[in-house]
Write a protein that holds these residues in place. Structure first.
Motif, PDB file in Angstrom:
ATOM      1  N   VAL A 361      31.314  47.680  46.478  1.00  0.00           N
ATOM      2  CA  VAL A 361      30.190  47.956  47.273  1.00  0.00           C
ATOM      3  C   VAL A 361      29.243  46.841  46.924  1.00  0.00           C
ATOM      4  N   MET A 362      29.081  46.407  45.391  1.00  0.00           N
ATOM      5  CA  MET A 362      28.338  45.358  45.209  1.00  0.00           C
ATOM      6  C   MET A 362      28.400  44.024  45.851  1.00  0.00           C
ATOM      7  N   HIS A 383      34.133  52.483  54.699  1.00  0.00           N
ATOM      8  CA  HIS A 383      34.883  52.313  53.115  1.00  0.00           C
ATOM      9  C   HIS A 383      33.850  52.366  51.968  1.00  0.00           C
ATOM     10  N   VAL A 384      32.625  51.459  52.141  1.00  0.00           N
ATOM     11  CA  VAL A 384      31.476  51.845  51.295  1.00  0.00           C
ATOM     12  C   VAL A 384      31.061  53.079  50.988  1.00  0.00           C
ATOM     13  N   ASP A 385      30.990  53.971  51.915  1.00  0.00           N
ATOM     14  CA  ASP A 385      30.453  55.403  51.761  1.00  0.00           C
ATOM     15  C   ASP A 385      31.658  56.291  51.019  1.00  0.00           C
ATOM     16  N   ALA A 444      23.939  48.649  40.705  1.00  0.00           N
ATOM     17  CA  ALA A 444      24.302  47.257  42.039  1.00  0.00           C
ATOM     18  C   ALA A 444      24.546  48.058  43.087  1.00  0.00           C
ATOM     19  N   ALA A 445      25.608  49.016  43.137  1.00  0.00           N
ATOM     20  CA  ALA A 445      26.169  49.522  44.351  1.00  0.00           C
ATOM     21  C   ALA A 445      25.275  50.360  44.987  1.00  0.00           C
ATOM     22  N   TYR A 446      24.423  51.227  44.086  1.00  0.00           N
ATOM     23  CA  TYR A 446      23.365  52.021  45.000  1.00  0.00           C
ATOM     24  C   TYR A 446      22.311  51.040  45.399  1.00  0.00           C
ATOM     25  N   ILE A 447      21.715  50.194  44.940  1.00  0.00           N
ATOM     26  CA  ILE A 447      21.004  49.154  45.389  1.00  0.00           C
ATOM     27  C   ILE A 447      21.470  48.547  46.856  1.00  0.00           C
TER      28      ILE A 447
END
Length: 505
Positions: A361-362, A383-385, A444-447
């Motif tokens: 994701v990052m 795929h990210v979700d 970083a993935a959340y951001i």
């Protein structure tokens, strides 16, 4: 599931060893060009050692090595000489072995006569194969088994291992006298002239023979790896500096990165992904490939594009404790070797990595921040979700790891050796473990997901992921900071204790 770890690699190959790589193929040999049995040397393709012996003799004697010239990552020229000819005090016969590795092997062998008299020679190539899986080699369990059959045929030699659906065909021009394990050529090398033979090793995988990529059917410069290499050199950014050492480092780094690219034959237009390293890691790894393509963004964004797409196609869909696959999870590594006791799941992906999923994701977030590939974000958002779904199902708020069975990696972060995570007094930390850097990747993935939501105008989704990021950031600073030591803990162990060993990833 067996997976690669540092302590289980083959021993040091030695300073005189030469390594050539191209895609998922590589060759490890001695400085003479010979592949000597009994160790880790060989020609490898599809995670299988096609050749474990490839030794040249001229008039039953070894060739004295003089020099190795490596022009490209897949090509080396081995220069040598024979012993003195009858009645001569010095050698007058030079041996040149031009070797090209990729999808097997091509070797152009030249004998050059420096004397005024023709030389009559018997040239022999000793050929052997154990068709060993890479995991057998790295575990020191490779040995010749009766299931590997070698037979002479009209083209040269046919090597087959039916039980493993693997094999190789050795083709030569001109034709040799062939018996199992030995090719013999009787040659007359003209005075001040040359004698040349071309040997080609074609892999056979799942019963299908494919020609080596540097086939004799076309010129070397027209081979696909050569064309790709020329494009890489032509299209790569040019960096100018007055510091000669820095210029050399940058040029070598660019060349090495180009040699680590992986292309999928069935997807000719697809951007390449990147392998974890040569020679033993010439395959797709989650963590390594994602980090490498992230660091290479200023040079070539297509590596990130290809890596993300290939990992998305292999994203976990089911629960499988043996391979540690879970829905939404990004793999640790993929191996293509034949089914064997040393690598029972090597034809499948292994998912024993805690950091590949947030890094996926990052990296997409970082790629989008460069202002390009908006369509890729749309393509990969499901795929990210799915990846974030796996993370949030496991993280509360920290993301821990613990292997599913006793066959998986004990430690599943960058330090993946069994004794890589320890307290300051040397005590090994016991899983489940929450590593410091992994929480940074999750943040970083959340951001990144919040940025995607902002671009889409979804304010509620943006705030949702910002809250997740703020929560893990605050909890991390509270739980991981060791005020009495002045540094962050390496992680938290299964009892929630800070792992106070001083280390770095």
């Amino acid at each position: 599931m067996n997976a690669w770890t540092f302590e289980s690699q083959p021993g040091a190959l030695g300073d005189t060893t030469v390594t050539l790589v191209e895609g998922g193929s590589f060759c490890v040999c001695s400085s003479s060009g010979d592949i000597v049995p009994g160790g880790a040397q060989g020609v490898y393709h599809a995670d299988t050692r096609l050749l474990s012996r490839w030794e040249l003799r001229v008039d039953e004697a070894r060739v004295e090595p003089l020099r190795v010239i490596t022009a490209e990552p897949y090509h080396a020229t081995f220069l040598g000489r024979t012993g003195p000819r009858p009645g001569q005090a010095e050698s007058t016969l030079m041996v040149i072995r031009d070797r090209y590795v990729g999808g097997g092997l091509r070797e152009d062998l030249t004998l050059r006569n420096m004397s005024d008299e023709a030389a009559g020679c018997v040239i022999t190539m000793h050929v052997g194969s154990d068709m060993a899986d890479l995991f057998e080699v790295k575990g020191g369990h490779a040995h010749h088994v009766s299931a590997v059959e070698t037979a002479a045929d009209t083209s040269g030699l046919l090597i087959s291992a039916p039980a493993r659906s693997r094999g190789a065909r050795v083709v030569t021009d001109p034709m040799p006298t062939a018996v199992p394990g030995l090719l013999t050529f009787r040659a007359v090398v003209p005075a001040r002239g040359e004698w040349v033979v071309t040997l080609q090793v074609n892999p056979i995988v799942e019963g299908e023979e494919t020609p080596a990529w540097f086939s004799t059917q076309h010129g070397i410069e027209h081979a696909e790896p050569a064309r790709r290499r020329a494009d890489w050199d032509r299209l790569s950014p040019v960096i100018t500096t007055s510091n000669r050492t820095l210029a050399q480092v940058l040029d070598r780094s660019r060349q090495d990165l180009g040699s680590l690219r992986l292309f999928e034959p069935d997807k000719p237009g697809e951007p390449p992904s990147v392998a974890a390293g040569a020679p033993w890691f010439m395959t797709l790894f989650g963590r390594d490939s994602l980090l490498t393509s992230w660091m290479a963004l200023p040079l070539d964004q297509s590596l990130a594009l290809g890596t993300l797409r290939r990992l998305a196609r292999l994203q976990g869909r089911a629960d499988d404790p043996l391979t540690e696959e879970e829905p939404g999870k990004i793999l640790h590594e993929i191996r293509l070797g034949a089914h064997s006791s040393a690598s029972p799941f090597s034809s499948h992906a292994y998912y024993g990595s805690v950091d590949s999923t947030p890094l996926f994701v990052m990296l997409l977030g970082e790629l989008r921040r460069w202002g390009v590939h908006e369509e890729l974000v749309e393509e990969l958002m499901p795929h990210v979700d799915a990846a974030l779904g796996w993370i949030t199902r496991s993280a509360d708020p920290f993301l821990y790891y613990r292997r599913k069975t006793d066959h998986g990696l004990l430690n599943q972060g960058w330090k993946d050796s069994f004794d890589g995570i320890n307290f300051a007094d040397g005590t090994l930390a016991r899983p489940p473990i929450a590593l410091a850097e992994v929480q940074g990747y999750v943040y970083a993935a959340y951001i990144a997901r919040a940025h995607f939501a902002e671009e889409a105008g979804d304010q509620a989704m943006e705030e949702h992921w910002k809250r997740h990021a703020e929560r893990i950031r605050e909890a991390f600073n509270e739980r991981f900071w060791l005020a009495d030591r002045g540094y962050y803990a390496m992680g938290l162990d299964g009892r929630g204790r800070p792992i106070d060993g001083l280390g770095s990833n």
